[in-house]
Design a protein around this motif. Sequence first.
Motif, PDB file in Angstrom:
ATOM      1  N   MET A   1       0.820  -1.208   0.000  1.00 46.12           N
ATOM      2  CA  MET A   1       0.000   0.000   0.000  1.00 46.12           C
ATOM      3  C   MET A   1       0.857   1.262   0.000  1.00 46.12           C
ATOM      4  O   MET A   1       0.383   2.347  -0.311  1.00 46.12           O
ATOM      5  N   LEU A   2       2.149   1.131   0.370  1.00 46.76           N
ATOM      6  CA  LEU A   2       3.061   2.276   0.354  1.00 46.76           C
ATOM      7  C   LEU A   2       4.007   2.219  -0.849  1.00 46.76           C
ATOM      8  O   LEU A   2       5.070   2.841  -0.843  1.00 46.76           O
ATOM      9  N   HIS A   3       3.583   1.491  -1.874  1.00 51.14           N
ATOM     10  CA  HIS A   3       4.382   1.405  -3.105  1.00 51.14           C
ATOM     11  C   HIS A   3       4.640   2.820  -3.642  1.00 51.14           C
ATOM     12  O   HIS A   3       3.721   3.628  -3.770  1.00 51.14           O
ATOM     13  N   GLY A   4       5.890   3.108  -3.949  1.00 58.97           N
ATOM     14  CA  GLY A   4       6.252   4.415  -4.493  1.00 58.97           C
ATOM     15  C   GLY A   4       6.664   5.431  -3.448  1.00 58.97           C
ATOM     16  O   GLY A   4       7.074   6.551  -3.798  1.00 58.97           O
ATOM     17  N   TYR A   5       6.585   5.068  -2.172  1.00 58.89           N
ATOM     18  CA  TYR A   5       6.914   6.037  -1.122  1.00 58.89           C
ATOM     19  C   TYR A   5       8.352   6.528  -1.215  1.00 58.89           C
ATOM     20  O   TYR A   5       8.624   7.729  -1.142  1.00 58.89           O
ATOM     21  N   PHE A   6       9.301   5.603  -1.362  1.00 61.42           N
ATOM     22  CA  PHE A   6      10.714   5.992  -1.412  1.00 61.42           C
ATOM     23  C   PHE A   6      10.982   6.977  -2.544  1.00 61.42           C
ATOM     24  O   PHE A   6      11.670   7.991  -2.364  1.00 61.42           O
ATOM     25  N   GLN A   7      10.423   6.699  -3.725  1.00 64.88           N
ATOM     26  CA  GLN A   7      10.670   7.558  -4.880  1.00 64.88           C
ATOM     27  C   GLN A   7      10.135   8.979  -4.657  1.00 64.88           C
ATOM     28  O   GLN A   7      10.823   9.965  -4.945  1.00 64.88           O
ATOM     29  N   VAL A   8       8.917   9.080  -4.137  1.00 63.38           N
ATOM     30  CA  VAL A   8       8.322  10.406  -3.924  1.00 63.38           C
ATOM     31  C   VAL A   8       9.052  11.154  -2.820  1.00 63.38           C
ATOM     32  O   VAL A   8       9.317  12.353  -2.932  1.00 63.38           O
ATOM     33  N   ALA A   9       9.404  10.451  -1.750  1.00 63.58           N
ATOM     34  CA  ALA A   9      10.118  11.094  -0.641  1.00 63.58           C
ATOM     35  C   ALA A   9      11.453  11.667  -1.116  1.00 63.58           C
ATOM     36  O   ALA A   9      11.802  12.817  -0.804  1.00 63.58           O
ATOM     37  N   ARG A  10      12.197  10.876  -1.866  1.00 63.22           N
ATOM     38  CA  ARG A  10      13.506  11.347  -2.348  1.00 63.22           C
ATOM     39  C   ARG A  10      13.360  12.474  -3.348  1.00 63.22           C
ATOM     40  O   ARG A  10      14.193  13.392  -3.406  1.00 63.22           O
ATOM     41  N   ARG A  11      12.293  12.442  -4.161  1.00 68.24           N
ATOM     42  CA  ARG A  11      12.042  13.508  -5.126  1.00 68.24           C
ATOM     43  C   ARG A  11      11.895  14.857  -4.423  1.00 68.24           C
ATOM     44  O   ARG A  11      12.249  15.899  -4.960  1.00 68.24           O
ATOM     45  N   HIS A  12      11.382  14.819  -3.200  1.00 72.91           N
ATOM     46  CA  HIS A  12      11.165  16.053  -2.440  1.00 72.91           C
ATOM     47  C   HIS A  12      12.300  16.327  -1.457  1.00 72.91           C
ATOM     48  O   HIS A  12      12.157  17.165  -0.562  1.00 72.91           O
ATOM     49  N   GLY A  13      13.417  15.625  -1.623  1.00 74.48           N
ATOM     50  CA  GLY A  13      14.585  15.887  -0.798  1.00 74.48           C
ATOM     51  C   GLY A  13      14.501  15.350   0.610  1.00 74.48           C
ATOM     52  O   GLY A  13      15.237  15.793   1.499  1.00 74.48           O
ATOM     53  N   LEU A  14      13.629  14.385   0.854  1.00 76.59           N
ATOM     54  CA  LEU A  14      13.484  13.804   2.184  1.00 76.59           C
ATOM     55  C   LEU A  14      14.368  12.573   2.337  1.00 76.59           C
ATOM     56  O   LEU A  14      14.778  11.965   1.357  1.00 76.59           O
ATOM     57  N   ASN A  15      14.620  12.226   3.582  1.00 74.29           N
ATOM     58  CA  ASN A  15      15.346  11.003   3.908  1.00 74.29           C
ATOM     59  C   ASN A  15      14.316   9.960   4.349  1.00 74.29           C
ATOM     60  O   ASN A  15      13.883   9.960   5.504  1.00 74.29           O
ATOM     61  N   PRO A  16      13.872   9.078   3.458  1.00 72.06           N
ATOM     62  CA  PRO A  16      12.794   8.144   3.809  1.00 72.06           C
ATOM     63  C   PRO A  16      13.148   7.199   4.942  1.00 72.06           C
ATOM     64  O   PRO A  16      12.290   6.841   5.746  1.00 72.06           O
ATOM     65  N   LEU A  17      14.412   6.789   5.035  1.00 77.19           N
ATOM     66  CA  LEU A  17      14.807   5.870   6.106  1.00 77.19           C
ATOM     67  C   LEU A  17      14.668   6.536   7.473  1.00 77.19           C
ATOM     68  O   LEU A  17      14.193   5.923   8.436  1.00 77.19           O
ATOM     69  N   ALA A  18      15.065   7.805   7.543  1.00 73.56           N
ATOM     70  CA  ALA A  18      14.941   8.534   8.807  1.00 73.56           C
ATOM     71  C   ALA A  18      13.475   8.731   9.181  1.00 73.56           C
ATOM     72  O   ALA A  18      13.090   8.623  10.355  1.00 73.56           O
ATOM     73  N   LEU A  19      12.630   8.998   8.186  1.00 77.16           N
ATOM     74  CA  LEU A  19      11.211   9.195   8.449  1.00 77.16           C
ATOM     75  C   LEU A  19      10.559   7.900   8.921  1.00 77.16           C
ATOM     76  O   LEU A  19       9.689   7.910   9.802  1.00 77.16           O
ATOM     77  N   LEU A  20      10.945   6.776   8.343  1.00 69.62           N
ATOM     78  CA  LEU A  20      10.441   5.484   8.793  1.00 69.62           C
ATOM     79  C   LEU A  20      10.785   5.261  10.265  1.00 69.62           C
ATOM     80  O   LEU A  20       9.943   4.826  11.064  1.00 69.62           O
ATOM     81  N   ARG A  21      12.034   5.580  10.628  1.00 67.29           N
ATOM     82  CA  ARG A  21      12.446   5.422  12.028  1.00 67.29           C
ATOM     83  C   ARG A  21      11.635   6.342  12.938  1.00 67.29           C
ATOM     84  O   ARG A  21      11.276   5.963  14.056  1.00 67.29           O
ATOM     85  N   ASP A  22      11.324   7.548  12.459  1.00 66.55           N
ATOM     86  CA  ASP A  22      10.575   8.519  13.266  1.00 66.55           C
ATOM     87  C   ASP A  22       9.201   8.002  13.667  1.00 66.55           C
ATOM     88  O   ASP A  22       8.671   8.382  14.713  1.00 66.55           O
ATOM     89  N   VAL A  23       8.603   7.168  12.813  1.00 63.84           N
ATOM     90  CA  VAL A  23       7.266   6.643  13.135  1.00 63.84           C
ATOM     91  C   VAL A  23       7.322   5.212  13.671  1.00 63.84           C
ATOM     92  O   VAL A  23       6.286   4.557  13.818  1.00 63.84           O
ATOM     93  N   GLY A  24       8.546   4.738  13.941  1.00 62.15           N
ATOM     94  CA  GLY A  24       8.693   3.419  14.548  1.00 62.15           C
ATOM     95  C   GLY A  24       8.641   2.258  13.590  1.00 62.15           C
ATOM     96  O   GLY A  24       8.328   1.128  13.991  1.00 62.15           O
TER      97      GLY A  24
END
Length: 338
Positions: free
Chosen positions: A9-32
């Motif tokens: 259900m989160l297919h494509g999350y990494f691509q969109v997050a990186r497109r906007h200059g976010l660190n997806p791995l850090a955000l995943l850790r932030d929400v546990g």
Amino acid sequence: MEPMIRATMLHGYFQVARRHGLNPLALLRDVGLDADVLVHPEHRMSAAAGCRLLEISAERAGCPTFALEMAAGRQAQDIGAVGLLLANRRTLRDALLTAVHYRHVLNDALGIYLEFEGEMVAIRAEVISDAPRQTRQATELGLAVLARISAALLGPQWEPHSVNFTHAAPADTGPHVSFFGCPVDFDSEINGIFCKAALLDLPNPTADGELARYAETLVKPLDDAVPESVALEVRKILTFLLPLGQASVSDVAEALHKSRRTLQRQLQAEGLDYLSLLDEVRHDHVVQHLAHTRHSIGRVAELLGFSRQASFTHWFVERFGMTPRAWRARPEASEGQR
């Protein structure tokens, strides 16, 4: 039981997050969440954590259309064997009913309900999670995926009348209108796609019966392996039935194709009862409804299934220590909708 979603259900999350200059791995850790959850498509994870991930990501990216960008490149097959089954159903109605039937495999947290009125139908979708005020992006993702599946099944015949969201409009609604290809109404009473009911029964020109049967052999074992929570199903159906004034225990039992006695017995087995779940669903939605000032207090009472405004006011005072009107007058009352 806590609502769960599959990693697909989160297919494509990494691509969109990186497109906007976010660190997806850090955000995943932030929400546990562990990064591995998005690597394995069938992995199940907390729906509340998934909702928080989308909200935080959209906020930090300054992108109110974060979920729509995730959905833009989606195909039914991106959600695994269930997607393959949906893509090969004979009609859109069959596909939607299949999504409801295999909801535990697809997404525990997403409720789908067809509401008919004359020649129109509302394909309603509600996100049920333990983070009721953090579902804007998840709701948009759910309806966007439903719209993509509908368009894939019907091609140019798919002509939605409107798409409705209960949350407030972003500063620029153009991207939403462009994505859905129809008017988009925010601050609405429901989340859903309105279209002509006749579209539900148009034939899917690409349906392959053999592929559908093969996909079902893959999906059924997954469905059998997921334990059913009757309490969660009651919460979902109450969300749809409350605004219709049809949320008695008998109404809910009928909607779930159970007898009233069976439903009550199954809830007792989970240590719960109908009235406590009714109160929980009302509590989850009342703040959202009151934050929308276009809804009168009387209309909010109706949306929560109260036949009299006085009964709603009494219920609200018991839980919030003030009247609905006093709560709405507070400056911070609408913060959850911004």
